[in-house]
Design an enzyme around this catalytic site. Structure first.
Site, PDB file in Angstrom:
ATOM      1  CG  HIS A  16      -2.986  -6.667  10.509  1.00 37.01           C
ATOM      2  ND1 HIS A  16      -1.476  -6.511   9.944  1.00 37.01           N
ATOM      3  CD2 HIS A  16      -3.451  -5.320  10.702  1.00 37.01           C
ATOM      4  CE1 HIS A  16      -1.522  -4.932   9.756  1.00 37.01           C
ATOM      5  NE2 HIS A  16      -2.565  -4.188  10.247  1.00 37.01           N
ATOM      6  CD  GLU A  57      -1.441  -0.080   3.678  1.00 33.01           C
ATOM      7  OE1 GLU A  57      -1.891   1.056   3.804  1.00 33.01           O
ATOM      8  OE2 GLU A  57      -1.530  -1.226   4.355  1.00 33.01           O
ATOM      9  CB  CYS A  76      -2.618  -4.419   6.524  1.00 35.56           C
ATOM     10  SG  CYS A  76      -1.942  -2.932   7.172  1.00 35.56           S
TER      11      CYS A  76
HETATM   12  P1  HMG Z   1      -3.657   7.085  21.013  1.00 31.95           P
HETATM   13  O1  HMG Z   1      -4.817   7.442  20.915  1.00 31.95           O
HETATM   14  O2  HMG Z   1      -2.140   8.158  21.353  1.00 31.95           O
HETATM   15  O3  HMG Z   1      -3.400   6.107  22.352  1.00 31.95           O
HETATM   16  O4  HMG Z   1      -2.893   6.272  19.998  1.00 31.95           O
HETATM   17  P2  HMG Z   1      -4.373   5.808  23.829  1.00 31.95           P
HETATM   18  O5  HMG Z   1      -4.563   7.037  24.331  1.00 31.95           O
HETATM   19  O6  HMG Z   1      -5.478   5.181  22.965  1.00 31.95           O
HETATM   20  O7  HMG Z   1      -3.437   4.787  24.420  1.00 31.95           O
HETATM   21  C1  HMG Z   1      -2.965   3.736  23.877  1.00 31.95           C
HETATM   22  C2  HMG Z   1      -3.186   2.722  25.003  1.00 31.95           C
HETATM   23  O8  HMG Z   1      -1.701   2.951  26.097  1.00 31.95           O
HETATM   24  C3  HMG Z   1      -4.205   2.428  25.971  1.00 31.95           C
HETATM   25  O9  HMG Z   1      -4.503   1.189  26.152  1.00 31.95           O
HETATM   26  C4  HMG Z   1      -3.890   3.396  27.069  1.00 31.95           C
HETATM   27  O10 HMG Z   1      -4.803   2.940  28.348  1.00 31.95           O
HETATM   28  C5  HMG Z   1      -2.243   3.119  27.158  1.00 31.95           C
HETATM   29  P3  HMG Z   1      -5.751   0.611  25.732  1.00 31.95           P
HETATM   30  O11 HMG Z   1      -6.802   1.321  26.579  1.00 31.95           O
HETATM   31  O12 HMG Z   1      -5.864   0.567  24.255  1.00 31.95           O
HETATM   32  O13 HMG Z   1      -5.662  -0.831  26.056  1.00 31.95           O
HETATM   33  N1  HMG Z   1      -1.459   3.941  28.019  1.00 31.95           N
HETATM   34  C6  HMG Z   1      -0.772   3.388  28.823  1.00 31.95           C
HETATM   35  N2  HMG Z   1      -0.273   2.253  29.383  1.00 31.95           N
HETATM   36  C7  HMG Z   1       0.454   2.101  30.212  1.00 31.95           C
HETATM   37  N3  HMG Z   1       1.252   3.183  30.700  1.00 31.95           N
HETATM   38  C8  HMG Z   1       0.672   4.094  30.686  1.00 31.95           C
HETATM   39  C9  HMG Z   1      -0.166   4.564  29.483  1.00 31.95           C
HETATM   40  N4  HMG Z   1      -0.527   5.578  29.015  1.00 31.95           N
HETATM   41  C10 HMG Z   1      -1.611   5.261  28.079  1.00 31.95           C
HETATM   42  N5  HMG Z   1       1.512   5.364  31.268  1.00 31.95           N
HETATM   43  C11 HMG Z   1      -3.649   4.635  18.460  1.00 31.95           C
HETATM   44  C12 HMG Z   1      -3.103   5.020  19.862  1.00 31.95           C
HETATM   45  C13 HMG Z   1      -3.387   3.182  18.108  1.00 31.95           C
HETATM   46  C14 HMG Z   1      -4.975   4.909  18.033  1.00 31.95           C
HETATM   47  C15 HMG Z   1      -2.683   5.408  17.333  1.00 31.95           C
HETATM   48  O14 HMG Z   1      -1.420   4.913  17.632  1.00 31.95           O
HETATM   49  C16 HMG Z   1      -3.136   5.105  15.943  1.00 31.95           C
HETATM   50  O15 HMG Z   1      -4.125   5.683  15.295  1.00 31.95           O
HETATM   51  N6  HMG Z   1      -2.489   4.345  15.168  1.00 31.95           N
HETATM   52  C17 HMG Z   1      -2.535   3.922  13.745  1.00 31.95           C
HETATM   53  C18 HMG Z   1      -3.910   3.055  13.637  1.00 31.95           C
HETATM   54  C19 HMG Z   1      -3.950   1.722  13.901  1.00 31.95           C
HETATM   55  O16 HMG Z   1      -2.704   1.151  14.188  1.00 31.95           O
HETATM   56  N7  HMG Z   1      -4.838   0.894  14.025  1.00 31.95           N
HETATM   57  C20 HMG Z   1      -5.153  -0.359  14.467  1.00 31.95           C
HETATM   58  C21 HMG Z   1      -6.202  -0.991  13.947  1.00 31.95           C
HETATM   59  S1  HMG Z   1      -6.500  -0.728  12.012  1.00 31.95           S
HETATM   60  C22 HMG Z   1      -5.134  -1.762  11.439  1.00 31.95           C
HETATM   61  O17 HMG Z   1      -4.839  -2.572  11.935  1.00 31.95           O
HETATM   62  C23 HMG Z   1      -4.816  -1.499   9.947  1.00 31.95           C
HETATM   63  C24 HMG Z   1      -3.657  -0.684   9.597  1.00 31.95           C
HETATM   64  O18 HMG Z   1      -2.414  -1.692   9.742  1.00 31.95           O
HETATM   65  C25 HMG Z   1      -3.609  -0.107   8.103  1.00 31.95           C
HETATM   66  C26 HMG Z   1      -3.845  -0.828   7.066  1.00 31.95           C
HETATM   67  O19 HMG Z   1      -4.624  -1.803   7.044  1.00 31.95           O
HETATM   68  O20 HMG Z   1      -3.116  -0.356   5.850  1.00 31.95           O
HETATM   69  C27 HMG Z   1      -3.260   0.350  10.608  1.00 31.95           C
END
Ligand code: HMG
Length: 390
Positions: A233, A79, A111
């Site tokens: 994935h 991609e 992906c």
């Molecule tokens: P965010 O919003 O900054 O993070 O980004 P958050 O506030 O949701 O925190 C993440 C986790 O860290 C949470 O845990 C917090 O509690 C924890 P959860 O509630 O999720 O279990 N946390 C802590 N833990 C320990 N100590 C601490 C602490 N502070 C917070 N001090 C997000 C996270 C993944 C949303 C962002 O990085 C993002 O947008 N990433 C890209 C999208 C993505 O990867 N999505 C996954 C599903 S889609 C997919 O897999 C397809 C993809 O590969 C693309 C394709 O298909 O081509 C992405």
């Protein structure tokens, strides 16, 4: 006839960023990245590596002369392709020296692309049992500096030979798949960085997994206890764990322990590479196969593929007798141990280096890049590659 993965290789660029240091630089508690997201190191591609070279390096590591002769179909899933017209497969075909009588194409759906490629390859081998198909999944995941997606970037490629009587894993016939037109993650043609609705993407990933898992059980009559491991994935390693937790209590105590322990092993490589989009699921499978010493032939492994936008699939494979003898454990270990850490300022500088888009020529010094296959520059809007081993 059994059809499946005969060989499975990967390549990761030689640079990485420590997630603890990235967190500190972004004023974030490091545990958020290492525990909350579940990432330790993020692979970084230098300007001399692009999705073509990453894939070609992955393929070079596994192909012997017989493979090169027998491969008559190359399917490149990406991609983050480099050309709207010419397929990346054609470059790899040349760089690794394949038989000219081959079909070469590029496929895309986020992906999910490499899974689509594998299913296409299975069909080709079913019709042509003597053929081998080279499936490549290669990407550089970029969300941008200082974005919430930054901690889930990465770079790398997997290369798989799909054949009859596979030496590693035979893919079973039944699978479940699903499409839904949603906007959880996308990248318009004008942008080199992805746009994402992070929370929504997490929800959709889980929803797709649960829908396909339910359909799979209905279709096959199998249940969680029939699995040695489930591989996912892995955009980041906490994501797969969240999905696994939604079904774990369907298994016996022993199943729950086995699947949780095996999940941890299957996430190890990904934790040290980051998201490599099309290759992520197969990197997780590789992590399990190469690092769990007592895996038995005959075990069933479940594979969950998810591509935002969205298409997903749940499918399965059975490990083949002697599969351990056909892995590249030492070579892959060497890739990890020989990497160089870069500081956050160095990462930011490398991240912002781009190729010319105005037709001007450029030449790179590839001495610092240990990869056999590198991008050496651009001339007249054409990328120039070199295989140092030739
Ligand atoms: P965010 O919003 O900054 O993070 O980004 P958050 O506030 O949701 O925190 C993440 C986790 O860290 C949470 O845990 C917090 O509690 C924890 P959860 O509630 O999720 O279990 N946390 C802590 N833990 C320990 N100590 C601490 C602490 N502070 C917070 N001090 C997000 C996270 C993944 C949303 C962002 O990085 C993002 O947008 N990433 C890209 C999208 C993505 O990867 N999505 C996954 C599903 S889609 C997919 O897999 C397809 C993809 O590969 C693309 C394709 O298909 O081509 C992405």
């Amino acid at each position: 006839m059994k059809i499946g993965i005969d060989k499975l290789g990967f390549y990761v660029p030689h640079l990485y960023v420590d997630m603890n240091k990235l967190a500190v630089a972004r004023n974030i508690e490091p545990a958020k990245f290492t525990i909350g997201i579940g990432q330790e190191k993020m692979a970084l591609a230098p300007i001399t590596q692009d999705p073509v070279t990453l894939a070609a390096n992955a393929a070079l590591g596994i192909l012997d002369e017989t493979d090169k002769e027998k491969i008559d179909f190359v399917i490149f899933a990406t991609e983050t392709g480099i050309d709207h017209s010419k397929s990346a497969a054609v470059y790899v075909h040349h760089l690794v020296g394949l038989n000219p009588h081959a079909r070469c194409i590029e496929v895309k759906h986020a992906c999910y692309g490499a899974t689509a490629a594998i299913q296409m390859a299975k069909g080709h081998v079913a019709l042509n049992p003597e053929s081998k198909v080279l499936v490549l999944g290669s990407d550089i995941a970029r969300y941008g500096l200082n974005t919430s997606g930054e901690a889930t970037q990465g770079a790398g490629a997997v290369a798989m030979v799909i054949s009859a009587d596979p030496k590693v894993i035979a893919l079973e016939a039944q699978s479940t798949y699903l499409t839904d037109d949603i906007m959880d993650f996308w990248r318009p043609n004008y942008s080199d960085k992805a746009f994402v609705d992070g929370k929504f993407s997490n929800e959709q990933y889980i929803l797709f997994f649960s829908k396909m898992w339910e359909q799979y059980k209905e279709k096959t009559g199998l249940d969680l206890n029939d699995f040695e491991a489930l591989c996912f994935h892995l955009p980041y390693t906490k994501m797969g764990m969240k999905a696994l937790k939604t079904v774990l209590d369907e298994g016996t105590e022993a199943t729950q322990q086995r699947l949780a322990a095996n999940y941890k092993i299957s996430a190890e490589y990904n934790k040290n590479v980051g998201n490599i989009y099309t290759g992520s699921l197969y990197l997780s499978l590789l992590s399990l196969l190469e690092q769990k010493e007592d895996l038995q032939a005959g075990s069933r492994i479940g594979l969950f593929s998810y591509g935002s936008g969205a298409v997903g699939e749940f499918f399965t494979g059975i490990l083949q007798a002697g599969f351990q003898d056909h892995l590249y454990v030492e070579e892959h270990k060497g890739l990890f141990t020989s990497r160089t850490e870069v500081s956050v300022p160095e990462y930011e500088e490398i991240f912002q280096e781009t190729l010319p888009t105005d037709g001007s020529n450029i030449e790179f010094n590839i001495d610092k890049d240990p990869a056999a296959i590198c991008l050496v520059g651009m001339t007249d809007n054409m990328r120039n590659y070199v295989n140092k081993l030739r």
